[in-house]
Scaffold this motif. Structure first.
Motif, short mmCIF file in Angstrom:
data_model
loop_
_atom_site.label_atom_id
_atom_site.label_comp_id
_atom_site.label_asym_id
_atom_site.label_seq_id
_atom_site.Cartn_x
_atom_site.Cartn_y
_atom_site.Cartn_z
N ILE A 87 -76.56 -11.27 -51.35
CA ILE A 87 -76.77 -9.92 -50.81
C ILE A 87 -76.79 -8.92 -51.95
O ILE A 87 -75.98 -8.99 -52.88
CB ILE A 87 -75.67 -9.54 -49.79
N SER A 88 -77.74 -8.01 -51.87
CA SER A 88 -77.83 -6.94 -52.85
C SER A 88 -78.04 -5.63 -52.11
O SER A 88 -78.93 -5.54 -51.27
CB SER A 88 -79.02 -7.23 -53.79
N CYS A 89 -77.19 -4.65 -52.39
CA CYS A 89 -77.33 -3.35 -51.72
C CYS A 89 -77.41 -2.24 -52.77
O CYS A 89 -76.70 -2.28 -53.78
CB CYS A 89 -76.12 -3.06 -50.82
N ALA A 90 -78.25 -1.27 -52.52
CA ALA A 90 -78.36 -0.12 -53.42
C ALA A 90 -78.06 1.15 -52.65
O ALA A 90 -78.34 1.24 -51.45
CB ALA A 90 -79.76 -0.07 -54.01
N ALA A 91 -77.45 2.11 -53.35
CA ALA A 91 -77.18 3.42 -52.74
C ALA A 91 -77.19 4.47 -53.83
O ALA A 91 -76.83 4.19 -54.98
CB ALA A 91 -75.82 3.41 -52.06
N THR A 92 -77.64 5.67 -53.50
CA THR A 92 -77.57 6.78 -54.45
C THR A 92 -76.34 7.60 -54.10
O THR A 92 -76.20 8.08 -52.97
CB THR A 92 -78.84 7.64 -54.37
N ASP A 106 -74.38 0.42 -62.43
CA ASP A 106 -75.11 1.68 -62.34
C ASP A 106 -76.60 1.42 -62.59
O ASP A 106 -77.00 0.26 -62.76
CB ASP A 106 -74.53 2.74 -63.29
N ASP A 107 -77.42 2.48 -62.62
CA ASP A 107 -78.87 2.28 -62.72
C ASP A 107 -79.31 1.77 -64.09
O ASP A 107 -80.46 1.41 -64.27
CB ASP A 107 -79.61 3.57 -62.35
N LYS A 108 -78.39 1.77 -65.07
CA LYS A 108 -78.74 1.24 -66.38
C LYS A 108 -78.24 -0.20 -66.54
O LYS A 108 -78.34 -0.80 -67.61
CB LYS A 108 -78.14 2.11 -67.48
N GLY A 109 -77.64 -0.72 -65.49
CA GLY A 109 -77.16 -2.10 -65.53
C GLY A 109 -75.73 -2.25 -66.03
O GLY A 109 -75.21 -3.36 -66.14
N GLN A 158 -78.40 5.80 -58.81
CA GLN A 158 -78.37 4.65 -57.91
C GLN A 158 -77.41 3.59 -58.44
O GLN A 158 -77.42 3.28 -59.63
CB GLN A 158 -79.77 4.08 -57.78
N ILE A 159 -76.57 3.08 -57.58
CA ILE A 159 -75.73 1.95 -57.97
C ILE A 159 -76.19 0.73 -57.15
O ILE A 159 -76.77 0.88 -56.07
CB ILE A 159 -74.23 2.22 -57.73
N THR A 160 -75.94 -0.45 -57.68
CA THR A 160 -76.25 -1.65 -56.90
C THR A 160 -74.99 -2.51 -56.75
O THR A 160 -74.14 -2.54 -57.65
CB THR A 160 -77.34 -2.52 -57.56
N ILE A 161 -74.88 -3.13 -55.61
CA ILE A 161 -73.74 -3.99 -55.30
C ILE A 161 -74.31 -5.38 -55.02
O ILE A 161 -75.14 -5.53 -54.13
CB ILE A 161 -72.99 -3.47 -54.05
N ASN A 162 -73.90 -6.36 -55.81
CA ASN A 162 -74.41 -7.73 -55.63
C ASN A 162 -73.27 -8.69 -55.37
O ASN A 162 -72.22 -8.59 -56.00
CB ASN A 162 -75.14 -8.19 -56.90
N TYR A 163 -73.48 -9.62 -54.47
CA TYR A 163 -72.47 -10.66 -54.24
C TYR A 163 -73.08 -11.81 -53.46
O TYR A 163 -74.21 -11.72 -52.96
CB TYR A 163 -71.25 -10.10 -53.47
#
Ligand SMILES: [Zn+2]
Length: 503
Positions: free
Chosen positions: A53-58, A89-92, A114-119
């Motif tokens: 699952i990967s989620c992004a949010a600003t 964060d958006d720069k990884g 934008q941040i991304t959440i991966n798991y």
């Protein structure tokens, strides 16, 4: 060209500005608002029983809380299925969260980025058989993805807003698998307004949609069964029509799903849940196809009635004794009215509930009202809610039909509650249900006060004494394991005969 009168123009301009301001707020929410998520579920592996699952949010700058469901309907430690959580964060660059345990994390967002959440979610944990359908699962033939336990809730640390994260979701299904859901699809995405209620059914599905009054009933089946898909579809449609008739309403767009358990079990059993208007049912067959289908029918009829009770109502408090126990009885009545069972099966089912009630160690300890909020505390509580709940529903229905000489029955009470509360959006709790039940007849006689003794307190129920005047006999069988048998008396009066044949 017609010019607008000058007095109207500034007002119109102001209104247009106001509307564009609302739209601007809609696009970038102010601080303390619940962020929208854009999520992707892929690498779904039926063999490994895992998915990514990967989620992004600003997010605005500040401290945020990320919370995975840890407990649902008595199933605990759900957050332990989350592996390799990474927030970037958006720069990884990694944002290291503070881990609080139980699925709770805190992190600081750098702001307007934008941040991304991966798991990864690993869904292979073994559970008690009746718990499988309560949470997300994945097996060789099908998967049920419930966003309530797959996706985290993301909110500002100090937010007192309990609103859901509106979620745009993309799912990459395994090859040849299809997706069934009641969520709104737009292009490749699903627009999910409340992830807590969203369910996605994946597999090599066979589907059918039927129109029942104003209701669109979608049915999806995965797995190989000894009965045909057509039998499943035909039954669901008939039950939906019967129940819509009982309640005098329609459940809107609904979805019924049937799949095998994610892992083979022994014996005939099922596990199910109904969220909103989506019913999920897992079935493990035995080698008797007719018994397997009969078991399925009774369970799915129960789940389908949850589209109305409690899911169409605004609930103030827990009254599971009614929405579970009485729903269990309505499922039986649905089969009886469809002539799929006869009087023998009907009476056997009530006898079985009495037997379960009689052997329940809590039957003289706690009332139906008191035990309902504690349903998941232990097996005896759970059993009492369902089994004594259904027994009392049967006794109430028999008494109401007896008093009114067949003119009124429990479904009239259900309809009155549905019309008076669900259809009008009015809140409901124990008091409203009991008032409606009392209003329909005189339940204070002749043997006991049914509502006071059976529901509000815990006077012991003597089945034989209670059913005698309806022309029924309740007997403990002396042979075998000594079960309770409920049957019609050898000689019946005309009124008794009418009562017992009048469904
Ligand atoms: Zn139920």
């Amino acid at each position: 060209m017609i010019k607008s009168p000058p007095t109207i123009l500034p007002l119109f301009a102001a209104l247009a500005f106001f509307i564009s301001l609302i739209q601007a707020f809609g696009q970038s929410p102010p601080i303390n608002h619940i962020p929208e998520l854009s999520c992707r579920i892929d690498r779904i592996s039926p063999q490994e029983r895992s998915l990514a699952i990967s989620c992004a949010a600003t997010l605005t700058a500040g401290r945020f809380q990320l919370r995975f469901a840890d407990e649902f309907a008595g199933v605990d430690r759900l957050s332990e299925r989350v592996y390799g959580l990474k927030i970037r964060d958006d720069k990884g660059a990694a944002l290291l969260p503070e881990i609080r345990g139980g699925g709770l994390y805190y992190f600081n967002a750098p702001g307007q980025r934008q941040i991304t959440i991966n798991y990864e979610m690993r869904l292979a944990r073994a559970m008690a058989p009746d718990q499988y359908a309560l949470v997300s699962s994945l097996g060789a033939e099908a998967g049920f993805l419930m966003l309530g336990d797959l996706l985290p809730r993301l909110c500002p640390d100090q937010a007192d807003d309990e609103a859901a994260n509106r979620t745009r979701l993309q799912i990459t299904a395994p090859q040849l698998w299809r997706i069934a859901t009641t969520e709104k699809a737009s292009g490749e995405f699903f627009e999910v307004s409340d992830p807590q209620r969203a369910v996605f059914f994946l597999g090599r599905l066979r589907e059918k949609t039927a129109t029942v009054g104003t209701m669109s009933l979608r049915m999806a089946v995965a797995g190989d069964w000894a009965f045909s898909d057509e039998e499943v579809f035909k039954f669901a449609e008939a039950a939906a029509r019967e129940q819509a008739g009982m309640i005098g309403g329609a459940a809107g767009n609904s979805l019924i799903m049937l799949a095998p358990f994610p892992q083979p079990l022994t014996g005939l059993r099922s596990s199910a849940i109904t969220l909103g208007r989506t019913a999920v049912l897992m079935l493990n067959p035995n080698n008797d196809a007719a018994a397997t289908f009969a078991h399925y029918r009774r369970h799915v009829a129960h789940e389908m009635f949850h589209f109305y009770l409690p899911n169409a109502f605004r609930i103030r408090e827990n009254f599971d004794w009614f929405w579970e126990g009485f729903t269990r009885y309505i499922a039986l009545i649905t089969l009886l009215r469809l002539r799929l069972i006869g009087q023998r099966e009907y009476l056997d089912a009530i006898g079985a509930e009495y037997e379960a009630y009689w052997f329940n160690p809590l039957r003289n300890q706690v009332s139906l009202i008191e035990v309902s909020p504690e349903k998941f505390a232990n097996a005896a509580n759970y059993d009492l809610v369902y089994r004594k709940g259904m027994l009392v529903a049967a006794l109430y229905d028999l008494e109401l039909r007896w008093q009114s000489r067949g003119k009124r029955n429990l479904t009239d009470v259900m309809r009155a509650l549905y019309q008076g509360y669900a259809a009008r959006g009015r809140e409901i709790g124990n008091r409203e249900v009991l008032d409606e039940m009392r209003r329909s007849g005189d339940f204070s006689r002749p043997i006991s006060d049914l509502i006071r003794d059976d529901i509000e307190s815990l006077r012991e129920i003597n089945l034989n004494e209670r059913v005698k005047r309806y022309g029924l006999v309740a007997e403990w069988s002396a042979t075998g394991r000594g079960g309770m048998k409920l049957k019609a008396a050898a000689k019946l009066s005309e009124r008794q005969r009418m009562l017992l044949s009048g469904y």
